[in-house]
Design a protein around this motif. Structure first.
Motif: not given
Ligand SMILES: NC(=O)c1ccc[n+]([C@@H]2O[C@H](COP(=O)([O-])OP(=O)(O)OC[C@H]3O[C@@H](n4cnc5c(N)ncnc54)[C@H](O)[C@@H]3O)[C@@H](O)[C@H]2O)c1
Length: 303
Positions: A241-257
């Motif tokens: 999805s990030a490649v399709r939408k040209n998104r830089y950050w891929v954060f699967p775990h918001p609790d760690f962020v």
């Protein structure tokens, strides 16, 4: 960018875990796949799985990403086979055992060789070919360990470096007239084989380091956290999805962020570093420290 059956996607560390799941997610999008790994047996299984599930063209390559010549050969073989390449996922990574300060230096060499140099070699070998193809996307697998340390100094250092160089690559590509998207994947716990990464310890680095007395405590808790972690397929779908939408950050775990944000706040305030007492998936740090001390004392008494 659009993904289609004309898109050629290269994935390193494709034989297991997140890489193997990425192969399936890009395969589901119809892309042609180049699967690279050091583990020949697992690579064959992953390749069979992806071809049976998605009926896409694949090329497999035994490639050690820590070796520049092998990554260059991978890029050349990709273009030989498919005529062009649009997407590189620099994903191969390892986490070693052994004491970082008192143990063998080879743990550092291996970890930085695969996790950092593997990404550097991947960008340098594939970026010129992606530009030649008229554009595409670079995905670098870092880790939440790239945003706050606490997972072992060599691993933390390698992943901080990947976050930094990936951001530099993003800035370099942003004004490019040839569109090259860049994504930085920073997962927390994902259900993969990473905890047993030293199954691929290279013979050329000598004896494989083992856990020191007391290290088992944290190691076993991390094994459980990984076994209970996110499914790799969910992470891989976020990458596609990030490649399709040209998104830089891929954060699967918001609790760690959240923990990373606390760290950056404390940096801003200039206060000395404090390890978080609560990390997702782990018992309180005080408990782990107490259990580690007890294990070290027991080992000393047994001597
Ligand atoms: N699993 C997690 O919790 C987690 C969290 C954050 C980041 N990551 C990162 O995700 C990436 C993928 O790891 P994973 O969790 O899927 O682990 P994994 O062990 O399941 O897969 C890693 C793959 O990399 C391959 N590999 C190891 N050394 C290599 C080398 N020198 N050259 C090429 N391939 C090599 C392995 O054979 C394996 O197939 C790594 O960069 C890792 O640091 C994992």
């Amino acid at each position: 960018m659009d993904l289609s059956n004309d898109t050629v996607v290269v994935i390193t560390g494709a034989a297991s875990g997140i890489g193997r799941a990425m192969a399936n997610s890009f395969g589901a999008a119809g892309c042609k796949l180049v699967l690279a790994d050091v583990n020949a047996d697992d690579l064959e299984v992953a390749d069979g799985e992806v071809r049976a599930s998605h009926k896409v063209d694949t090329l497999t390559s035994i490639t050690d990403v820590s070796k520049a010549d092998q990554v260059e050969a991978l890029a050349a073989a990709t273009v030989d086979r498919f005529g062009a390449v649009q997407v590189i996922c620099n994903n191969a990574g390892v986490a070693g055992k052994g004491d970082p300060w008192l143990g063998p230096i080879e743990t550092w060499e291996w970890t930085l060789g695969v996790n950092l140099w593997g990404v550097i070699h991947g960008v340098r070998a594939f970026l010129p070919r992606i530009l030649e193809a008229g554009g595409g996307h670079v995905v670098n697998t870092a880790s939440i360990a790239g945003l706050f340390p606490g997972f072992g100094p060599a691993y933390d250092a390698s992943k901080h470096a990947v976050v930094a160089l990936t951001e530099g690559l993003y800035h370099a590509m942003e004004p490019s007239p040839i569109p090259v998207g860049v994504s930085c994947l920073c997962p927390g716990w994902v259900r993969t084989g990473i905890i047993d990464a030293d199954r691929n310890w290279p013979d050329e680095l000598g004896e494989r380091p083992e856990l020191e007395a007391g290290q088992e405590v944290l190691f076993n808790y991390i094994r459980t956290a990984i076994e209970e972690g996110m499914q790799p397929a969910a992470v891989a779908d976020m990458v596609v999805s990030a490649v399709r939408k040209n998104r830089y950050w891929v954060f699967p775990h918001p609790d760690f962020v959240e923990i990373a944000m606390d760290r950056f706040h404390s940096i801003g305030e200039g206060v000395n570093p404090v390890m978080p007492n609560e990390s997702p998936g782990l018992p309180p740090r005080e408990q782990m420290v107490a259990e580690t001390m007890a294990a070290v004392m027991a080992a000393l008494e047994a001597q």
